[in-house]
Design a protein around this motif. Sequence first.
Motif, PDB file in Angstrom:
ATOM      1  N   ARG A  17      -6.947  -0.886  27.295  1.00 17.53           N
ATOM      2  CA  ARG A  17      -7.013   0.538  26.933  1.00 17.53           C
ATOM      3  C   ARG A  17      -5.629   1.132  26.683  1.00 17.53           C
ATOM      4  O   ARG A  17      -5.473   2.014  25.845  1.00 17.53           O
ATOM      5  N   GLN A  18      -4.618   0.660  27.393  1.00 17.23           N
ATOM      6  CA  GLN A  18      -3.262   1.170  27.172  1.00 17.23           C
ATOM      7  C   GLN A  18      -2.763   0.770  25.783  1.00 17.23           C
ATOM      8  O   GLN A  18      -2.165   1.578  25.078  1.00 17.23           O
ATOM      9  N   LEU A  19      -3.022  -0.472  25.394  1.00 15.14           N
ATOM     10  CA  LEU A  19      -2.640  -0.943  24.065  1.00 15.14           C
ATOM     11  C   LEU A  19      -3.390  -0.156  22.993  1.00 15.14           C
ATOM     12  O   LEU A  19      -2.810   0.236  21.969  1.00 15.14           O
ATOM     13  N   GLN A  20      -4.664   0.111  23.215  1.00 12.79           N
ATOM     14  CA  GLN A  20      -5.444   0.932  22.282  1.00 12.79           C
ATOM     15  C   GLN A  20      -4.822   2.319  22.142  1.00 12.79           C
ATOM     16  O   GLN A  20      -4.656   2.824  21.028  1.00 12.79           O
ATOM     17  N   TYR A  21      -4.509   2.920  23.278  1.00 11.97           N
ATOM     18  CA  TYR A  21      -3.943   4.271  23.285  1.00 11.97           C
ATOM     19  C   TYR A  21      -2.625   4.315  22.521  1.00 11.97           C
ATOM     20  O   TYR A  21      -2.399   5.225  21.702  1.00 11.97           O
ATOM     21  N   GLU A  22      -1.759   3.353  22.773  1.00 10.33           N
ATOM     22  CA  GLU A  22      -0.464   3.323  22.093  1.00 10.33           C
ATOM     23  C   GLU A  22      -0.642   3.155  20.584  1.00 10.33           C
ATOM     24  O   GLU A  22       0.036   3.823  19.793  1.00 10.33           O
ATOM     25  N   ALA A  23      -1.552   2.283  20.192  1.00 13.51           N
ATOM     26  CA  ALA A  23      -1.816   2.072  18.768  1.00 13.51           C
ATOM     27  C   ALA A  23      -2.351   3.357  18.141  1.00 13.51           C
ATOM     28  O   ALA A  23      -1.921   3.765  17.052  1.00 13.51           O
ATOM     29  N   TYR A  24      -3.267   3.989  18.834  1.00 16.22           N
ATOM     30  CA  TYR A  24      -3.854   5.244  18.366  1.00 16.22           C
ATOM     31  C   TYR A  24      -2.774   6.308  18.175  1.00 16.22           C
ATOM     32  O   TYR A  24      -2.734   7.004  17.150  1.00 16.22           O
ATOM     33  N   GLN A  25      -1.880   6.430  19.138  1.00 16.54           N
ATOM     34  CA  GLN A  25      -0.806   7.412  19.048  1.00 16.54           C
ATOM     35  C   GLN A  25       0.127   7.114  17.878  1.00 16.54           C
ATOM     36  O   GLN A  25       0.557   8.036  17.170  1.00 16.54           O
ATOM     37  N   HIS A  26       0.430   5.834  17.652  1.00 14.57           N
ATOM     38  CA  HIS A  26       1.285   5.463  16.510  1.00 14.57           C
ATOM     39  C   HIS A  26       0.614   5.846  15.197  1.00 14.57           C
ATOM     40  O   HIS A  26       1.254   6.407  14.302  1.00 14.57           O
ATOM     41  N   ILE A  27      -0.670   5.535  15.091  1.00 10.57           N
ATOM     42  CA  ILE A  27      -1.392   5.837  13.850  1.00 10.57           C
ATOM     43  C   ILE A  27      -1.460   7.344  13.635  1.00 10.57           C
ATOM     44  O   ILE A  27      -1.237   7.829  12.521  1.00 10.57           O
ATOM     45  N   LEU A  28      -1.755   8.084  14.685  1.00 12.75           N
ATOM     46  CA  LEU A  28      -1.788   9.544  14.548  1.00 12.75           C
ATOM     47  C   LEU A  28      -0.448  10.099  14.082  1.00 12.75           C
ATOM     48  O   LEU A  28      -0.400  10.983  13.223  1.00 12.75           O
ATOM     49  N   SER A  29       0.629   9.579  14.638  1.00  9.01           N
ATOM     50  CA  SER A  29       1.945  10.088  14.234  1.00  9.01           C
ATOM     51  C   SER A  29       2.229   9.757  12.766  1.00  9.01           C
ATOM     52  O   SER A  29       2.826  10.571  12.053  1.00  9.01           O
ATOM     53  N   LEU A  30       1.793   8.591  12.319  1.00 10.71           N
ATOM     54  CA  LEU A  30       1.994   8.224  10.917  1.00 10.71           C
ATOM     55  C   LEU A  30       1.201   9.116   9.975  1.00 10.71           C
ATOM     56  O   LEU A  30       1.648   9.413   8.870  1.00 10.71           O
ATOM     57  N   THR A  31       0.029   9.548  10.427  1.00 11.17           N
ATOM     58  CA  THR A  31      -0.839  10.327   9.550  1.00 11.17           C
ATOM     59  C   THR A  31      -0.534  11.817   9.584  1.00 11.17           C
ATOM     60  O   THR A  31      -1.281  12.603   9.000  1.00 11.17           O
ATOM     61  N   GLU A  32       0.549  12.202  10.226  1.00  6.45           N
ATOM     62  CA  GLU A  32       0.980  13.597  10.141  1.00  6.45           C
ATOM     63  C   GLU A  32       1.443  13.921   8.722  1.00  6.45           C
ATOM     64  O   GLU A  32       1.465  15.074   8.320  1.00  6.45           O
ATOM     65  N   LYS A  33       1.806  12.872   8.000  1.00  3.75           N
ATOM     66  CA  LYS A  33       2.158  12.987   6.585  1.00  3.75           C
ATOM     67  C   LYS A  33       1.152  12.160   5.794  1.00  3.75           C
ATOM     68  O   LYS A  33       0.451  11.317   6.349  1.00  3.75           O
ATOM     69  N   GLU A  34       1.108  12.391   4.507  1.00  4.97           N
ATOM     70  CA  GLU A  34       0.217  11.613   3.650  1.00  4.97           C
ATOM     71  C   GLU A  34       0.624  10.146   3.696  1.00  4.97           C
ATOM     72  O   GLU A  34       1.812   9.816   3.679  1.00  4.97           O
ATOM     73  N   VAL A  35      -0.374   9.260   3.774  1.00  7.10           N
ATOM     74  CA  VAL A  35      -0.110   7.821   3.801  1.00  7.10           C
ATOM     75  C   VAL A  35      -0.774   7.167   2.591  1.00  7.10           C
ATOM     76  O   VAL A  35      -1.809   7.625   2.111  1.00  7.10           O
ATOM     77  N   ASP A  36      -0.169   6.101   2.105  1.00  7.56           N
ATOM     78  CA  ASP A  36      -0.710   5.433   0.928  1.00  7.56           C
ATOM     79  C   ASP A  36      -1.761   4.377   1.278  1.00  7.56           C
ATOM     80  O   ASP A  36      -2.362   3.789   0.395  1.00  7.56           O
ATOM     81  N   TRP A  37      -2.023   4.159   2.548  1.00  6.95           N
ATOM     82  CA  TRP A  37      -2.957   3.117   2.973  1.00  6.95           C
ATOM     83  C   TRP A  37      -4.278   3.675   3.495  1.00  6.95           C
ATOM     84  O   TRP A  37      -5.131   2.930   3.984  1.00  6.95           O
ATOM     85  N   ALA A  38      -4.514   4.953   3.379  1.00  3.87           N
ATOM     86  CA  ALA A  38      -5.726   5.576   3.934  1.00  3.87           C
ATOM     87  C   ALA A  38      -6.999   4.918   3.411  1.00  3.87           C
ATOM     88  O   ALA A  38      -7.933   4.647   4.176  1.00  3.87           O
ATOM     89  N   TYR A  39      -7.053   4.651   2.111  1.00  2.25           N
ATOM     90  CA  TYR A  39      -8.274   4.081   1.548  1.00  2.25           C
ATOM     91  C   TYR A  39      -8.481   2.623   1.943  1.00  2.25           C
ATOM     92  O   TYR A  39      -9.592   2.117   1.879  1.00  2.25           O
ATOM     93  N   GLU A  40      -7.440   1.974   2.399  1.00  4.81           N
ATOM     94  CA  GLU A  40      -7.577   0.590   2.866  1.00  4.81           C
ATOM     95  C   GLU A  40      -8.348   0.520   4.179  1.00  4.81           C
ATOM     96  O   GLU A  40      -8.954  -0.504   4.484  1.00  4.81           O
ATOM     97  N   VAL A  41      -8.315   1.562   4.969  1.00  3.98           N
ATOM     98  CA  VAL A  41      -8.982   1.569   6.272  1.00  3.98           C
ATOM     99  C   VAL A  41     -10.169   2.525   6.317  1.00  3.98           C
ATOM    100  O   VAL A  41     -10.907   2.552   7.303  1.00  3.98           O
TER     101      VAL A  41
END
Length: 66
Positions: A17-41
């Motif tokens: 769960r800690q690894l999940q949380y850290e990954a989630y936080q990284h992804i959220l921080s990246l998506t504060e701006k527009e990302v070019d990979w949104a449609y890939e996921v």
Amino acid sequence: MNDAIQMYFRNLESDDRQLQYEAYQHILSLTEKEVDWAYEVWDQLIKDLDDKDNQKDRERRNFSLI
């Protein structure tokens, strides 16, 4: 999408769960701006909204609010 971002999405599936949380936080921080990979996921994020795992469901719903 670069290797680090792919790793973050893989880590969302971890049993740790800690690894999940850290990954989630990284992804959220990246998506504060527009990302070019949104449609890939996007398809996987939508599919995960129906997942029986409440934690996964809650995380994916937060992505859809961005």
